[in-house]
Design a protein around this motif. Sequence first.
Motif, PDB file in Angstrom:
ATOM      1  N   LEU A 288       0.823  -1.202   0.000  1.00  0.00           N
ATOM      2  CA  LEU A 288       0.000   0.000   0.000  1.00  0.00           C
ATOM      3  C   LEU A 288       0.862   1.259   0.000  1.00  0.00           C
ATOM      4  CD1 LEU A 288      -2.784  -1.179   2.482  1.00  0.00           C
ATOM      5  CD2 LEU A 288      -2.930  -1.004  -0.012  1.00  0.00           C
ATOM      6  N   ASP A 289       2.006   1.199   0.676  1.00  0.00           N
ATOM      7  CA  ASP A 289       2.955   2.317   0.619  1.00  0.00           C
ATOM      8  C   ASP A 289       3.400   2.573  -0.817  1.00  0.00           C
ATOM      9  OD1 ASP A 289       3.200   3.415   3.120  1.00  0.00           O
ATOM     10  OD2 ASP A 289       4.949   2.259   3.703  1.00  0.00           O
ATOM     11  N   ALA A 290       3.719   1.498  -1.528  1.00  0.00           N
ATOM     12  CA  ALA A 290       4.162   1.633  -2.912  1.00  0.00           C
ATOM     13  C   ALA A 290       3.068   2.266  -3.765  1.00  0.00           C
ATOM     14  CB  ALA A 290       4.560   0.270  -3.471  1.00  0.00           C
ATOM     15  N   LEU A 291       1.821   1.890  -3.492  1.00  0.00           N
ATOM     16  CA  LEU A 291       0.695   2.467  -4.223  1.00  0.00           C
ATOM     17  C   LEU A 291       0.580   3.967  -3.944  1.00  0.00           C
ATOM     18  CD1 LEU A 291      -1.796   1.980  -6.004  1.00  0.00           C
ATOM     19  CD2 LEU A 291      -3.053   1.336  -3.942  1.00  0.00           C
ATOM     20  N   VAL A 292       0.695   4.344  -2.671  1.00  0.00           N
ATOM     21  CA  VAL A 292       0.584   5.750  -2.275  1.00  0.00           C
ATOM     22  C   VAL A 292       1.691   6.591  -2.902  1.00  0.00           C
ATOM     23  CG1 VAL A 292       0.851   7.332  -0.322  1.00  0.00           C
ATOM     24  CG2 VAL A 292      -0.637   5.329  -0.110  1.00  0.00           C
ATOM     25  N   PHE A 293       2.941   6.175  -2.681  1.00  0.00           N
ATOM     26  CA  PHE A 293       4.056   7.002  -3.116  1.00  0.00           C
ATOM     27  C   PHE A 293       4.245   6.953  -4.629  1.00  0.00           C
ATOM     28  CE2 PHE A 293       5.167   6.327   1.386  1.00  0.00           C
ATOM     29  CZ  PHE A 293       5.258   7.660   1.765  1.00  0.00           C
ATOM     30  N   GLY A 294       3.932   5.813  -5.247  1.00  0.00           N
ATOM     31  CA  GLY A 294       4.008   5.739  -6.697  1.00  0.00           C
ATOM     32  C   GLY A 294       3.018   6.683  -7.353  1.00  0.00           C
ATOM     33  N   SER A 295       1.798   6.729  -6.822  1.00  0.00           N
ATOM     34  CA  SER A 295       0.792   7.628  -7.377  1.00  0.00           C
ATOM     35  C   SER A 295       1.162   9.086  -7.116  1.00  0.00           C
ATOM     36  CB  SER A 295      -0.578   7.315  -6.762  1.00  0.00           C
ATOM     37  OG  SER A 295      -1.561   8.202  -7.257  1.00  0.00           O
ATOM     38  N   ALA A 296       1.729   9.364  -5.940  1.00  0.00           N
ATOM     39  CA  ALA A 296       2.133  10.736  -5.628  1.00  0.00           C
ATOM     40  C   ALA A 296       3.231  11.212  -6.577  1.00  0.00           C
ATOM     41  CB  ALA A 296       2.602  10.826  -4.182  1.00  0.00           C
ATOM     42  N   LEU A 297       4.183  10.352  -6.862  1.00  0.00           N
ATOM     43  CA  LEU A 297       5.241  10.709  -7.812  1.00  0.00           C
ATOM     44  C   LEU A 297       4.674  10.853  -9.222  1.00  0.00           C
ATOM     45  CD1 LEU A 297       8.141   8.430  -6.538  1.00  0.00           C
ATOM     46  CD2 LEU A 297       8.055  10.929  -6.458  1.00  0.00           C
ATOM     47  N   ASP A 298       3.688  10.025  -9.554  1.00  0.00           N
ATOM     48  CA  ASP A 298       3.077  10.093 -10.878  1.00  0.00           C
ATOM     49  C   ASP A 298       2.405  11.441 -11.096  1.00  0.00           C
ATOM     50  OD1 ASP A 298       2.406   9.138 -13.389  1.00  0.00           O
ATOM     51  OD2 ASP A 298       0.555   8.185 -12.711  1.00  0.00           O
ATOM     52  N   ALA A 299       1.977  12.067 -10.003  1.00  0.00           N
ATOM     53  CA  ALA A 299       1.330  13.373 -10.122  1.00  0.00           C
ATOM     54  C   ALA A 299       2.274  14.420 -10.703  1.00  0.00           C
ATOM     55  CB  ALA A 299       0.817  13.830  -8.759  1.00  0.00           C
ATOM     56  N   ALA A 300       3.579  14.188 -10.576  1.00  0.00           N
ATOM     57  CA  ALA A 300       4.563  15.127 -11.101  1.00  0.00           C
ATOM     58  C   ALA A 300       5.096  14.723 -12.469  1.00  0.00           C
ATOM     59  CB  ALA A 300       5.732  15.256 -10.123  1.00  0.00           C
ATOM     60  N   SER A 301       4.533  13.684 -13.074  1.00  0.00           N
ATOM     61  CA  SER A 301       5.020  13.196 -14.364  1.00  0.00           C
ATOM     62  C   SER A 301       4.547  14.100 -15.500  1.00  0.00           C
ATOM     63  CB  SER A 301       4.541  11.757 -14.605  1.00  0.00           C
ATOM     64  OG  SER A 301       3.123  11.713 -14.643  1.00  0.00           O
ATOM     65  N   PRO A 302       5.274  14.105 -16.627  1.00  0.00           N
ATOM     66  CA  PRO A 302       4.893  14.974 -17.743  1.00  0.00           C
ATOM     67  C   PRO A 302       3.664  14.436 -18.474  1.00  0.00           C
ATOM     68  CG  PRO A 302       6.740  13.587 -18.371  1.00  0.00           C
ATOM     69  CD  PRO A 302       6.503  13.339 -16.903  1.00  0.00           C
ATOM     70  N   ASP A 303       3.078  15.288 -19.276  1.00  0.00           N
ATOM     71  CA  ASP A 303       1.938  14.897 -20.097  1.00  0.00           C
ATOM     72  C   ASP A 303       2.183  15.424 -21.523  1.00  0.00           C
ATOM     73  OD1 ASP A 303      -0.493  13.914 -20.896  1.00  0.00           O
ATOM     74  OD2 ASP A 303      -1.631  15.657 -20.180  1.00  0.00           O
ATOM     75  N   PRO A 304       2.298  14.544 -22.519  1.00  0.00           N
ATOM     76  CA  PRO A 304       2.113  13.087 -22.455  1.00  0.00           C
ATOM     77  C   PRO A 304       3.287  12.391 -21.768  1.00  0.00           C
ATOM     78  CG  PRO A 304       2.834  13.721 -24.634  1.00  0.00           C
ATOM     79  CD  PRO A 304       2.606  14.998 -23.884  1.00  0.00           C
ATOM     80  N   LEU A 305       3.030  11.131 -21.381  1.00  0.00           N
ATOM     81  CA  LEU A 305       4.039  10.382 -20.650  1.00  0.00           C
ATOM     82  C   LEU A 305       5.215   9.981 -21.529  1.00  0.00           C
ATOM     83  CD1 LEU A 305       1.810   8.032 -18.471  1.00  0.00           C
ATOM     84  CD2 LEU A 305       3.273   9.891 -17.659  1.00  0.00           C
ATOM     85  N   TRP A 306       4.945   9.682 -22.796  1.00  0.00           N
ATOM     86  CA  TRP A 306       6.016   9.205 -23.671  1.00  0.00           C
ATOM     87  C   TRP A 306       5.736   9.614 -25.119  1.00  0.00           C
ATOM     88  CZ3 TRP A 306       3.134   5.425 -20.797  1.00  0.00           C
ATOM     89  CH2 TRP A 306       2.042   4.898 -21.491  1.00  0.00           C
ATOM     90  N   LEU A 307       6.797   9.646 -25.890  1.00  0.00           N
ATOM     91  CA  LEU A 307       6.700   9.868 -27.336  1.00  0.00           C
ATOM     92  C   LEU A 307       7.139   8.582 -28.017  1.00  0.00           C
ATOM     93  CD1 LEU A 307       8.227  13.464 -27.619  1.00  0.00           C
ATOM     94  CD2 LEU A 307       5.809  12.803 -27.688  1.00  0.00           C
ATOM     95  N   SER A 308       6.199   7.859 -28.561  1.00  0.00           N
ATOM     96  CA  SER A 308       6.485   6.538 -29.115  1.00  0.00           C
ATOM     97  C   SER A 308       6.205   6.521 -30.612  1.00  0.00           C
ATOM     98  CB  SER A 308       5.641   5.465 -28.420  1.00  0.00           C
ATOM     99  OG  SER A 308       4.265   5.790 -28.520  1.00  0.00           O
ATOM    100  N   SER A 309       6.784   5.522 -31.259  1.00  0.00           N
ATOM    101  CA  SER A 309       6.611   5.358 -32.696  1.00  0.00           C
ATOM    102  C   SER A 309       5.613   4.246 -32.981  1.00  0.00           C
ATOM    103  CB  SER A 309       7.964   5.019 -33.335  1.00  0.00           C
ATOM    104  OG  SER A 309       7.789   4.513 -34.636  1.00  0.00           O
ATOM    105  N   ALA A 310       4.704   4.493 -33.912  1.00  0.00           N
ATOM    106  CA  ALA A 310       3.718   3.468 -34.273  1.00  0.00           C
ATOM    107  C   ALA A 310       4.399   2.249 -34.872  1.00  0.00           C
ATOM    108  CB  ALA A 310       2.697   4.043 -35.252  1.00  0.00           C
ATOM    109  N   ASP A 311       5.553   2.422 -35.518  1.00  0.00           N
ATOM    110  CA  ASP A 311       6.263   1.299 -36.121  1.00  0.00           C
ATOM    111  C   ASP A 311       7.073   0.517 -35.092  1.00  0.00           C
ATOM    112  OD1 ASP A 311       5.298   1.956 -38.659  1.00  0.00           O
ATOM    113  OD2 ASP A 311       6.946   3.367 -39.002  1.00  0.00           O
ATOM    114  N   ALA A 312       7.806   1.215 -34.244  1.00  0.00           N
ATOM    115  CA  ALA A 312       8.684   0.542 -33.288  1.00  0.00           C
ATOM    116  C   ALA A 312       7.968   0.074 -32.032  1.00  0.00           C
ATOM    117  CB  ALA A 312       9.843   1.475 -32.898  1.00  0.00           C
ATOM    118  N   HIS A 313       6.918   0.786 -31.635  1.00  0.00           N
ATOM    119  CA  HIS A 313       6.227   0.460 -30.377  1.00  0.00           C
ATOM    120  C   HIS A 313       4.719   0.538 -30.612  1.00  0.00           C
ATOM    121  CE1 HIS A 313      10.010   2.712 -29.480  1.00  0.00           C
ATOM    122  NE2 HIS A 313      10.268   1.601 -28.806  1.00  0.00           N
TER     123      HIS A 313
END
Length: 208
Positions: free
Chosen positions: A142-167
């Motif tokens: 549950l700690d991992a859930l709490v702190f992981g979500s809290a850190l996710d709040a500071a993540s960029p948007d969008p999360l990633w730049l991916s390629s339709a061919d490679a990923h």
Amino acid sequence: MARPRKQLLSRDIILEAALELVGRHRDFTITGIAQHLGVNPSSLYHHMIGGRDEIIEALRERIYREIDLDALGGADASWQSRIEYWVLAYREAVARYPSAIPLLLGRMVDDAPTLALYEVLASALAEAGVPREQHLAVISMLDALVFGSALDAASPDPLWLSSADAHPALHGAGASEPAPDRIGEGLRLGIRAAISYLEVSRAGFDRV
């Protein structure tokens, strides 16, 4: 020399400065706080005699004291509701200061607000039928859930730049219309999964 008209230092002023530096640099030093406030480093010890250690403890107490423990420990609430509230309230408190999370996690817990917070959770786990020897494992989850979500709040948007061919799979997930509350929805999904696990495991936790 004339005495300054306002107080230059107090515990609250020092803690605010520490949080500001942590927000900028993910850490703080006594020298850094002193420079930020325009005072001599030795003067900080008049208010925080334990220096850096005391400041970190005070920051944790300050952040966790914002959590409403009365609501967490409501006698009429089910253990499921108490665990859900615990995760949501805890995450809300720490998500305000995501850069401080490594400082909060790097020390043994001995302050009253934090111990009271985890006492509520341990009581809910006991009511859920989780064997005592499994409590730390579930609390860690549950700690991992709490702190992981809290850190996710500071993540960029969008999360990633991916390629339709490679990923292609990842690109497809990122290309779809995101949920209005992606982080909150992910947190609630994690809570439901954790509670479902505990419900299924009540009859024979050690066999799961």
